[in-house]
Write an enzyme that holds these catalytic residues in place. Structure first.
Site, short mmCIF file in Angstrom:
data_model
loop_
_atom_site.label_atom_id
_atom_site.label_comp_id
_atom_site.label_asym_id
_atom_site.label_seq_id
_atom_site.Cartn_x
_atom_site.Cartn_y
_atom_site.Cartn_z
N GLN A 141 34.47 -73.34 43.36
CA GLN A 141 36.44 -74.39 43.44
C GLN A 141 35.97 -74.64 45.23
O GLN A 141 36.55 -74.00 45.96
CB GLN A 141 37.62 -73.21 43.22
CG GLN A 141 37.92 -74.02 42.62
CD GLN A 141 38.24 -74.93 41.83
OE1 GLN A 141 38.15 -76.50 42.52
NE2 GLN A 141 39.35 -75.53 40.86
N TYR A 147 37.88 -65.99 47.59
CA TYR A 147 38.12 -65.91 46.64
C TYR A 147 37.04 -66.15 45.20
O TYR A 147 36.12 -65.37 44.53
CB TYR A 147 39.09 -67.53 45.73
CG TYR A 147 39.81 -66.80 44.10
CD1 TYR A 147 41.06 -65.28 44.36
CD2 TYR A 147 39.39 -67.36 43.00
CE1 TYR A 147 41.12 -65.13 43.10
CE2 TYR A 147 39.85 -67.11 41.97
CZ TYR A 147 41.00 -66.37 40.93
OH TYR A 147 41.93 -65.58 40.36
P1 NDP Z 1 49.87 -62.88 39.62
O1 NDP Z 1 49.69 -63.49 41.48
O2 NDP Z 1 51.51 -63.42 39.21
O3 NDP Z 1 50.38 -61.64 39.72
C1 NDP Z 1 49.37 -60.75 40.83
C2 NDP Z 1 49.60 -59.05 40.44
O4 NDP Z 1 49.16 -58.47 41.49
C3 NDP Z 1 50.82 -58.45 40.88
O5 NDP Z 1 51.37 -57.93 40.40
C4 NDP Z 1 51.22 -58.28 41.93
O6 NDP Z 1 52.34 -57.23 42.68
C5 NDP Z 1 49.13 -57.90 41.94
N1 NDP Z 1 48.47 -57.55 42.66
C6 NDP Z 1 48.09 -58.33 43.68
N2 NDP Z 1 48.05 -57.93 44.96
C7 NDP Z 1 47.86 -56.26 45.08
C8 NDP Z 1 47.44 -55.29 46.12
N3 NDP Z 1 46.56 -55.90 46.92
N4 NDP Z 1 47.26 -53.96 45.32
C9 NDP Z 1 48.13 -54.07 44.17
N5 NDP Z 1 48.45 -54.69 43.30
C10 NDP Z 1 48.53 -56.09 44.07
O7 NDP Z 1 48.33 -62.69 39.23
P2 NDP Z 1 47.68 -63.30 38.46
O8 NDP Z 1 48.40 -62.86 36.66
O9 NDP Z 1 48.07 -64.80 37.70
O10 NDP Z 1 46.45 -62.99 37.79
C11 NDP Z 1 45.81 -62.04 37.36
C12 NDP Z 1 44.23 -61.50 37.47
O11 NDP Z 1 44.05 -62.53 36.84
C13 NDP Z 1 44.33 -61.84 39.08
O12 NDP Z 1 42.97 -61.43 39.74
C14 NDP Z 1 44.24 -63.45 39.71
O13 NDP Z 1 43.08 -63.73 40.57
C15 NDP Z 1 42.77 -63.32 38.03
N6 NDP Z 1 42.81 -64.79 37.23
C16 NDP Z 1 44.04 -65.35 37.34
C17 NDP Z 1 43.71 -67.38 36.88
C18 NDP Z 1 45.49 -67.57 36.75
O14 NDP Z 1 45.16 -68.95 36.31
N7 NDP Z 1 46.49 -67.18 36.83
C19 NDP Z 1 42.83 -67.91 36.22
C20 NDP Z 1 41.58 -66.70 37.15
C21 NDP Z 1 41.96 -64.84 37.02
P3 NDP Z 1 53.08 -57.76 42.87
O15 NDP Z 1 54.02 -58.14 41.85
O16 NDP Z 1 54.06 -56.84 43.69
O17 NDP Z 1 52.82 -58.49 44.10
#
Ligand code: NDP
Length: 240
Positions: A141, A147
């Site tokens: 992307q 990423y």
């Molecule tokens: P969000 O940003 O909505 O939520 C991310 C979550 O990960 C939060 O609970 C956050 O905690 C937690 N997090 C981030 N960094 C850390 C860390 N260092 N240690 C522990 N927890 C952490 O993400 P999504 O729900 O959208 O995405 C979830 C997964 O799916 C990710 O891996 C993303 O890359 C993948 N993904 C998402 C897509 C999408 O379209 N949404 C598409 C493809 C893949 P806190 O709330 O404390 O910040």
């Protein structure tokens, strides 16, 4: 006997949907998060899920965090490596810090968390690991070399670890979500998002529950012959 499941980033977005689906299916769920205490509190109160705060990019915190989960809920049978972040910029503008943060969290976090649960799974002869990759790790992307590299790495990591776990009763699979309606996607500028949705054959963003459904399938006790695979849940956007 209820199985114990750990979901990283399990307090909001896709992770929250996975935590809730596992809880509703009878698992004892530990939802990890990084820093958003308010959302973790809401998740705990709304769903009755136990939340644990640690940074998946930090190896020692992962080991300590898993020890706390084991003490509170019991040995970990299921690990869903879902925590992920974006720090988008073209290579020209991307800083070494943006690269490190994304690789250390999204890919390094998988290593740290798998290390923390692996010996216990080997000892008990059972484990289910699901790593959340991305369509952008499969297809690339613009503006996401960090990423896309980390997520692509997750897919290789999954296939390699699956080979180590296979004779020991541990399966390791990945899910590559397409664009799902969460806070992460809400951060994409509306004009860009419009163009993305136009390329999704199903004609809409995915729902977090639609990823959770895939996780439930992969972690089931009777899914022992399914390992090293990547399940693409992307509305037909990328047929791999
Ligand atoms: P969000 O940003 O909505 O939520 C991310 C979550 O990960 C939060 O609970 C956050 O905690 C937690 N997090 C981030 N960094 C850390 C860390 N260092 N240690 C522990 N927890 C952490 O993400 P999504 O729900 O959208 O995405 C979830 C997964 O799916 C990710 O891996 C993303 O890359 C993948 N993904 C998402 C897509 C999408 O379209 N949404 C598409 C493809 C893949 P806190 O709330 O404390 O910040």
């Amino acid at each position: 006997m209820s199985r114990v499941a750990v979901v990283t980033g399990g307090t909001r977005g896709i992770g929250e949907a996975i935590s809730v689906a596992l809880k509703n299916a009878g698992y004892k769920v530990a939802a990890n998060y990084a820093g958003n205490d308010e959302r973790a509190k809401q998740c705990a109160e709304k769903h009755g899920i136990t939340c644990f705060k640690w940074d998946v990019a930090d190896y020692d915190q992962c080991v300590k965090g898993i020890a706390e989960v084991v003490a509170k809920l019991g040995p970990v049978d299921v690990l869903v490596n879902n925590a992920g972040i974006t720090r988008d910029a073209t290579l020209k503008k991307q800083t070494r810090k943006q690269w490190d943060e994304v690789v250390d969290t999204n890919l390094g976090g998988c290593f740290n968390m798998c290390k923390a649960v692996w010996d216990g799974m080997l000892d008990r002869g059972f484990g289910r690991i699901v790593n959340i990759g991305s369509i952008n790790g499969q297809a690339g992307q613009y503006g996401q070399v960090n990423y896309a590299a980390a997520k692509s790495g997750i897919h290789g990591f999954t296939k390699a670890l699956a080979q180590e776990g296979a004779p020991k009763g541990i399966t390791v699979n990945a899910i590559a979500p397409g664009y799902i309606d969460t806070d992460m996607v809400a951060a994409v500028p509306p004009n860009v998002l419009e163009k993305i949705v136009a390329r999704i054959p199903v004609g809409r963003l995915g729902k977090a529950d639609e990823i959770a459904r895939g996780v439930l399938f992969l972690v089931a006790d009777d899914a022992g012959f399914l390992t090293g695979s990547t399940m693409s849940i992307n509305g037909g956007q990328h047929m791999y």
